[in-house]
Write an enzyme that holds these catalytic residues in place. Structure first.
Site, PDB file in Angstrom:
ATOM      1  N   TYR A  52       0.846  -1.197   0.000  1.00 43.61           N
ATOM      2  CA  TYR A  52       0.000   0.000   0.000  1.00 43.61           C
ATOM      3  C   TYR A  52       0.881   1.246   0.000  1.00 43.61           C
ATOM      4  CZ  TYR A  52      -4.229   2.683   1.156  1.00 43.61           C
ATOM      5  OH  TYR A  52      -5.279   3.550   1.132  1.00 43.61           O
ATOM      6  N   ASN A 126     -15.502   3.587   0.866  1.00 41.33           N
ATOM      7  CA  ASN A 126     -16.150   3.418  -0.432  1.00 41.33           C
ATOM      8  C   ASN A 126     -17.151   4.524  -0.757  1.00 41.33           C
ATOM      9  OD1 ASN A 126     -14.693   1.170  -1.129  1.00 41.33           O
ATOM     10  ND2 ASN A 126     -16.306  -0.299  -0.704  1.00 41.33           N
ATOM     11  N   ARG A 175     -14.472  -9.153 -14.754  1.00 41.44           N
ATOM     12  CA  ARG A 175     -13.692 -10.325 -15.147  1.00 41.44           C
ATOM     13  C   ARG A 175     -14.571 -11.536 -15.405  1.00 41.44           C
ATOM     14  NH1 ARG A 175      -9.344 -11.417 -10.726  1.00 41.44           N
ATOM     15  NH2 ARG A 175     -11.132 -10.898  -9.410  1.00 41.44           N
ATOM     16  N   GLY A 240      -6.270   2.898  -7.243  1.00 43.36           N
ATOM     17  CA  GLY A 240      -5.854   1.664  -6.595  1.00 43.36           C
ATOM     18  C   GLY A 240      -4.825   0.947  -7.434  1.00 43.36           C
ATOM     19  N   PHE A 264      -5.850   9.370  -7.480  1.00 48.04           N
ATOM     20  CA  PHE A 264      -6.804   9.816  -6.462  1.00 48.04           C
ATOM     21  C   PHE A 264      -6.588   8.996  -5.210  1.00 48.04           C
ATOM     22  CE2 PHE A 264     -10.684   9.473  -4.017  1.00 48.04           C
ATOM     23  CZ  PHE A 264     -11.075  10.803  -3.897  1.00 48.04           C
ATOM     24  N   TRP A 265      -6.311   9.696  -4.106  1.00 43.97           N
ATOM     25  CA  TRP A 265      -6.149   9.069  -2.798  1.00 43.97           C
ATOM     26  C   TRP A 265      -7.110   9.791  -1.866  1.00 43.97           C
ATOM     27  CZ3 TRP A 265      -1.503   6.011  -1.274  1.00 43.97           C
ATOM     28  CH2 TRP A 265      -1.558   5.593   0.057  1.00 43.97           C
TER      29      TRP A 265
END
Length: 331
Positions: A52, A126, A175, A240, A264-265
């Site tokens: 991270y 989120n 996916r 991410g 973007f964090w």
């Protein structure tokens, strides 16, 4: 107190331990929180693995968000106002997977009584990310297309529901084929299955010329394809690195194509916002959780003592919602 601790980075199900530790004492500007619940987010797993952006100071306790009750104030008016209240807890220093934690008074947000603990525990990461990226940073206009990868995630589903309210359209990359029907039923305007061919070709077949807005939490080949799917003047937010692989973009794509690739964090974005904007954001999140737009489905709940089983469950695909750690009871 009991706390989850890791002394080395690595696979979460191997390195996490439950230990008895002394409870921390809050300093001025901080509060002591008795934790009730905390979710296991991808960022938590990557933090434990050492992958991270924020690196742990070992030994460390994970858990970036959760819900608890403010038990003590280390000093300051804001902490005094929060004492005794049930709050959403944001923690980027000590970690929330413990019976007690310490964080700054600015990082605890009172939550209304009608909001269940499981939704209060998932109040910030989120929901706030979904709103900030689509509304504040990209400001996707009604009628425009937004491309998102990992669209079958909890956050991806929130973006689809937000889009229906705001009037923009979503082009969603997944996916697994079985995810397509679920997202279509949720309100997705179009769904792309990665196995059906190159993502860029599928995007341009659905939206000739490409999309002007995109978000990607994956990186690697998926993120690279999302960048290549941008129209002239398009912009993508990379928020991410689930693949743990770099994206690739030719400089000419940025120069001649006039596209923007930004990161973007949420933590950095939040620190740059005014207090009135953050208060409005918290009100938005509360109301949108209440009406279901930003509600988080819960796949399973584990006690703190079974944290290894919990992180193993959270790391699996198709889990159907958030995995939550139950830590304490509301008095």
């Amino acid at each position: 107190m009991n706390a989850v601790v890791f002394d080395r980075t690595g696979p979460p199900a191997e390195v996490l331990e439950l230990r008895e530790l002394p409870a921390a004492e809050p300093r001025r500007g901080e509060v002591l929180v008795r934790m009730l619940a905390s979710p296991i987010n991808p960022s938590d797993l990557m933090y434990i693995e050492g992958k991270y952006g924020l690196k742990p100071a070992l030994p460390a306790t994970p858990g970036f968000e959760g819900v608890g009750v403010v038990e003590a104030n280390g000093g300051g008016v804001l902490g005094w106002m929060r004492k005794g209240k049930r709050v959403a807890v944001i923690n980027d220093r000590v970690g929330n997977w413990a019976e007690y934690t310490v964080t700054t008074a600015r990082q605890v947000i009172p939550v209304p009584d009608d909001l269940p603990d499981d939704q209060a525990a998932t109040f910030f990461v989120n929901p706030a990310t979904a709103i900030a990226m689509t509304h504040d940073v990209l400001a996707v206009p009604p009628g425009e297309w937004l491309l998102q990868t990992a669209a079958g995630s909890a956050l991806g589903k929130m973006v689809i529901r937000l889009a229906k309210r705001a009037g923009f359209k979503t082009l969603n990359v997944v996916r697994r084929r079985e995810q397509a029907a679920e997202l279509t039923a949720l309100g997705a305007d179009a769904v792309i299955v990665e196995g059906d061919g190159p993502i860029e070709a599928q995007v341009r077949a659905a939206v000739p010329g490409g999309v002007r807005y995109a978000i990607d939490p994956v990186g690697g080949a998926t993120g690279t394809a999302a960048i290549a799917s941008l129209a002239s003047g398009g912009r993508i937010l990379l928020f991410g690195s689930l693949s743990d692989e770099p994206v690739s973009v030719h400089p000419r794509r940025i120069l001649s194509g006039d596209v923007r690739v930004d990161g973007f964090w949420l933590g950095n974005w939040a620190k740059s916002q005014s207090i009135p904007r953050m208060l409005r954001l918290f009100r938005q999140v509360r109301e949108l959780i209440r009406d279901g737009t930003l509600a988080s489905p819960i796949a399973a709940t584990y006690p703190l003592a079974k944290v290894r089983e919990a992180v193993a469950h959270a790391a699996t695909g198709a889990k159907g919602g958030k995995v939550l750690l139950h830590i304490g009871e509301r008095n």
